[in-house]
Design a protein around this motif. Structure first.
Motif, PDB file in Angstrom:
ATOM      1  N   ASN A   1       0.900  -1.237   0.093  1.00 10.06           N
ATOM      2  CA  ASN A   1      -0.058   0.170  -0.052  1.00 10.06           C
ATOM      3  C   ASN A   1       0.858   1.427  -0.018  1.00 10.06           C
ATOM      4  O   ASN A   1       0.266   2.436  -0.370  1.00 10.06           O
ATOM      5  CB  ASN A   1      -0.973   0.367   1.259  1.00 10.06           C
ATOM      6  CG  ASN A   1      -2.364  -0.294   0.814  1.00 10.06           C
ATOM      7  OD1 ASN A   1      -2.841  -0.309  -0.272  1.00 10.06           O
ATOM      8  ND2 ASN A   1      -2.979  -1.040   1.686  1.00 10.06           N
TER       9      ASN A   1
ATOM     10  N   TYR B   1      -6.945  -4.135   2.245  1.00 10.47           N
ATOM     11  CA  TYR B   1      -8.139  -3.251   1.915  1.00 10.47           C
ATOM     12  C   TYR B   1      -8.349  -2.339   2.980  1.00 10.47           C
ATOM     13  O   TYR B   1      -8.763  -1.144   2.840  1.00 10.47           O
ATOM     14  CB  TYR B   1      -9.216  -4.137   1.730  1.00 10.47           C
ATOM     15  CG  TYR B   1      -9.083  -5.077   0.393  1.00 10.47           C
ATOM     16  CD1 TYR B   1      -8.793  -4.605  -0.779  1.00 10.47           C
ATOM     17  CD2 TYR B   1      -9.120  -6.469   0.592  1.00 10.47           C
ATOM     18  CE1 TYR B   1      -8.731  -5.175  -2.039  1.00 10.47           C
ATOM     19  CE2 TYR B   1      -8.795  -7.284  -0.626  1.00 10.47           C
ATOM     20  CZ  TYR B   1      -8.569  -6.567  -2.006  1.00 10.47           C
ATOM     21  OH  TYR B   1      -8.088  -7.455  -2.881  1.00 10.47           O
TER      22      TYR B   1
ATOM     23  N   THR C   1      -6.055   0.469   2.236  1.00 10.97           N
ATOM     24  CA  THR C   1      -6.449   1.245   1.056  1.00 10.97           C
ATOM     25  C   THR C   1      -7.454   2.078   1.233  1.00 10.97           C
ATOM     26  O   THR C   1      -7.760   2.997   0.545  1.00 10.97           O
ATOM     27  CB  THR C   1      -6.741  -0.107  -0.118  1.00 10.97           C
ATOM     28  OG1 THR C   1      -5.678  -1.058  -0.352  1.00 10.97           O
ATOM     29  CG2 THR C   1      -7.104   0.507  -1.288  1.00 10.97           C
ATOM     30  N   SER C   2      -8.548   1.689   2.175  1.00 12.31           N
ATOM     31  CA  SER C   2      -9.635   2.484   2.583  1.00 12.31           C
ATOM     32  C   SER C   2      -9.310   3.675   3.344  1.00 12.31           C
ATOM     33  O   SER C   2     -10.147   4.814   3.243  1.00 12.31           O
ATOM     34  CB  SER C   2     -10.452   1.576   3.465  1.00 12.31           C
ATOM     35  OG  SER C   2     -10.993   0.507   2.852  1.00 12.31           O
TER      36      SER C   2
ATOM     37  N   GLU D   1     -13.542  -9.544   0.134  1.00  9.35           N
ATOM     38  CA  GLU D   1     -12.861  -8.305  -0.169  1.00  9.35           C
ATOM     39  C   GLU D   1     -13.825  -7.188   0.248  1.00  9.35           C
ATOM     40  O   GLU D   1     -13.262  -6.065   1.097  1.00  9.35           O
ATOM     41  CB  GLU D   1     -12.406  -8.220  -1.367  1.00  9.35           C
ATOM     42  CG  GLU D   1     -11.211  -9.165  -1.465  1.00  9.35           C
ATOM     43  CD  GLU D   1     -10.912  -9.352  -3.145  1.00  9.35           C
ATOM     44  OE1 GLU D   1     -11.474  -8.331  -3.964  1.00  9.35           O
ATOM     45  OE2 GLU D   1     -10.042 -10.204  -3.579  1.00  9.35           O
TER      46      GLU D   1
ATOM     47  N   LEU E   1     -12.814  -3.543   2.675  1.00  7.27           N
ATOM     48  CA  LEU E   1     -12.737  -2.235   1.677  1.00  7.27           C
ATOM     49  C   LEU E   1     -13.918  -1.285   2.008  1.00  7.27           C
ATOM     50  O   LEU E   1     -14.911  -1.748   1.642  1.00  7.27           O
ATOM     51  CB  LEU E   1     -12.418  -2.505   0.117  1.00  7.27           C
ATOM     52  CG  LEU E   1     -12.266  -1.237  -0.817  1.00  7.27           C
ATOM     53  CD1 LEU E   1     -10.843  -0.589  -0.362  1.00  7.27           C
ATOM     54  CD2 LEU E   1     -12.346  -1.933  -2.060  1.00  7.27           C
TER      55      LEU E   1
ATOM     56  N   LEU F   1     -16.976  -0.738  -4.758  1.00  9.28           N
ATOM     57  CA  LEU F   1     -16.204  -1.724  -5.262  1.00  9.28           C
ATOM     58  C   LEU F   1     -16.944  -2.629  -6.231  1.00  9.28           C
ATOM     59  O   LEU F   1     -18.337  -2.777  -5.656  1.00  9.28           O
ATOM     60  CB  LEU F   1     -15.784  -2.908  -3.990  1.00  9.28           C
ATOM     61  CG  LEU F   1     -15.102  -4.229  -4.760  1.00  9.28           C
ATOM     62  CD1 LEU F   1     -13.687  -4.099  -5.222  1.00  9.28           C
ATOM     63  CD2 LEU F   1     -14.892  -5.126  -3.386  1.00  9.28           C
TER      64      LEU F   1
END
Length: 125
Positions: A34, A67, A70-71, A95, A99, A103
């Motif tokens: 990330n 994730y 990533t969020s 996933e 997240l 998506l």
């Protein structure tokens, strides 16, 4: 395309509104990866929204903790998964729990690009 970036885990292609990632066969995507996405967000998309498209051509695994991090990328507005093979979309439901961004999955790269572009357009207006 603005820039093609190559890493030990795969290739990231930077475009005006999104990044397209193609991970290498057998890679395990880890939270440390990330840092690369955060750097791209800062360098190429500073103060403007962008989307991430993962083009699942190859077989690889993803640590779900990726994730969560990533969020936390504020200007990331959507995450698209592209594959024509159902088996490469199998983990999508899992996933989605990790997240906290929109998506969606697509069988066409063009459809994923259109979706990201529509998300960006909807933020402008």
């Amino acid at each position: 395309m603005i820039k093609a970036l190559f890493y030990e885990f795969g290739e990231l292609n930077v475009f005006k509104n999104f990044v397209i990632a193609i991970m290498n066969e057998g890679t395990t995507v880890l939270p440390k990866h990330n840092d690369v996405l955060r750097d791209i967000a800062d360098r190429y998309f500073e103060n403007r929204p962008f989307g991430y498209i993962t083009y699942r051509k190859n077989s690889y695994s993803v640590d779900p903790l990726v994730y969560i991090q990533t969020s936390q990328i504020e200007n990331l507005i959507g995450f698209a998964v592209v594959s024509k093979e159902e088996s490469k979309l199998a983990n999508l439901e899992i996933e989605k729990y990790f997240l906290k961004k929109p998506l969606a999955s697509f069988s066409s790269l063009d459809d994923a690009k259109d979706w990201i572009n529509s998300l960006i357009e909807s933020q402008k207006g």
